[in-house]
Scaffold this motif. Structure first.
Motif, PDB file in Angstrom:
ATOM      1  N   ASP A   7       0.823  -1.238   0.082  1.00 19.75           N
ATOM      2  CA  ASP A   7      -0.193   0.034   0.067  1.00 19.75           C
ATOM      3  C   ASP A   7       0.935   1.241   0.073  1.00 19.75           C
ATOM      4  O   ASP A   7       1.727   1.442   0.820  1.00 19.75           O
ATOM      5  CB  ASP A   7      -0.929  -0.083   1.008  1.00 19.75           C
ATOM      6  CG  ASP A   7      -1.831   1.250   1.230  1.00 19.75           C
ATOM      7  OD1 ASP A   7      -1.946   2.128   0.459  1.00 19.75           O
ATOM      8  OD2 ASP A   7      -2.431   1.221   2.321  1.00 19.75           O
ATOM      9  N   LYS A   9       0.453   4.222   0.741  1.00 21.55           N
ATOM     10  CA  LYS A   9       0.310   5.108   1.822  1.00 21.55           C
ATOM     11  C   LYS A   9       0.685   4.509   3.254  1.00 21.55           C
ATOM     12  O   LYS A   9       0.724   5.366   4.107  1.00 21.55           O
ATOM     13  CB  LYS A   9      -1.212   5.245   2.023  1.00 21.55           C
ATOM     14  CG  LYS A   9      -1.884   6.087   0.735  1.00 21.55           C
ATOM     15  CD  LYS A   9      -3.304   5.972   0.926  1.00 21.55           C
ATOM     16  CE  LYS A   9      -3.826   6.544  -0.291  1.00 21.55           C
ATOM     17  NZ  LYS A   9      -5.382   6.527  -0.079  1.00 21.55           N
ATOM     18  N   THR A  10       1.357   3.320   3.151  1.00 18.99           N
ATOM     19  CA  THR A  10       1.635   2.647   4.298  1.00 18.99           C
ATOM     20  C   THR A  10       3.138   3.080   4.591  1.00 18.99           C
ATOM     21  O   THR A  10       4.132   2.833   3.733  1.00 18.99           O
ATOM     22  CB  THR A  10       1.529   1.042   4.369  1.00 18.99           C
ATOM     23  OG1 THR A  10       0.021   0.960   4.246  1.00 18.99           O
ATOM     24  CG2 THR A  10       2.154   0.572   5.544  1.00 18.99           C
ATOM     25  N   GLU A  11       3.737   3.175   5.477  1.00 17.47           N
ATOM     26  CA  GLU A  11       5.064   3.674   6.003  1.00 17.47           C
ATOM     27  C   GLU A  11       5.828   2.394   5.679  1.00 17.47           C
ATOM     28  O   GLU A  11       5.535   1.317   6.352  1.00 17.47           O
ATOM     29  CB  GLU A  11       5.345   4.273   6.988  1.00 17.47           C
ATOM     30  CG  GLU A  11       6.865   4.624   7.374  1.00 17.47           C
ATOM     31  CD  GLU A  11       6.925   5.598   8.441  1.00 17.47           C
ATOM     32  OE1 GLU A  11       7.719   5.308   9.441  1.00 17.47           O
ATOM     33  OE2 GLU A  11       6.685   6.716   8.530  1.00 17.47           O
ATOM     34  N   SER A  12       7.125   2.330   5.252  1.00 18.12           N
ATOM     35  CA  SER A  12       7.779   0.995   4.763  1.00 18.12           C
ATOM     36  C   SER A  12       9.286   1.370   5.067  1.00 18.12           C
ATOM     37  O   SER A  12       9.561   2.608   5.093  1.00 18.12           O
ATOM     38  CB  SER A  12       7.574   0.529   3.397  1.00 18.12           C
ATOM     39  OG  SER A  12       7.488  -0.931   3.311  1.00 18.12           O
ATOM     40  N   THR A  26       7.079   6.742   3.300  1.00 15.65           N
ATOM     41  CA  THR A  26       5.910   6.334   2.428  1.00 15.65           C
ATOM     42  C   THR A  26       6.509   6.827   1.073  1.00 15.65           C
ATOM     43  O   THR A  26       6.195   8.044   0.484  1.00 15.65           O
ATOM     44  CB  THR A  26       4.646   7.032   2.619  1.00 15.65           C
ATOM     45  OG1 THR A  26       4.631   8.493   3.026  1.00 15.65           O
ATOM     46  CG2 THR A  26       4.021   6.576   3.807  1.00 15.65           C
TER      47      THR A  26
END
Length: 46
Positions: A7, A9-12, A26
């Motif tokens: 996703d 929008k999800t921090e990774s 993100t």
């Protein structure tokens, strides 16, 4: 190997191809230290 649904929008965790800087973000456009391309560490490189 399972495909990972990412996703944007999800921090990774991202790693710089050039200098190895690791950041939690993100979808960064470029490395904050050297400006090189970043890769998502959850995505395998073959």
């Amino acid at each position: 190997m399972k495909d990972i649904k990412l996703d944007p929008k999800t921090e990774s965790t991202y790693e710089c191809f050039n200098c190895g800087t690791v950041v939690h973000a993100t979808a960064p456009d470029s490395c904050p230290n050297c400006g090189a391309e970043m890769r998502n560490r959850r995505t395998p490189i073959e």
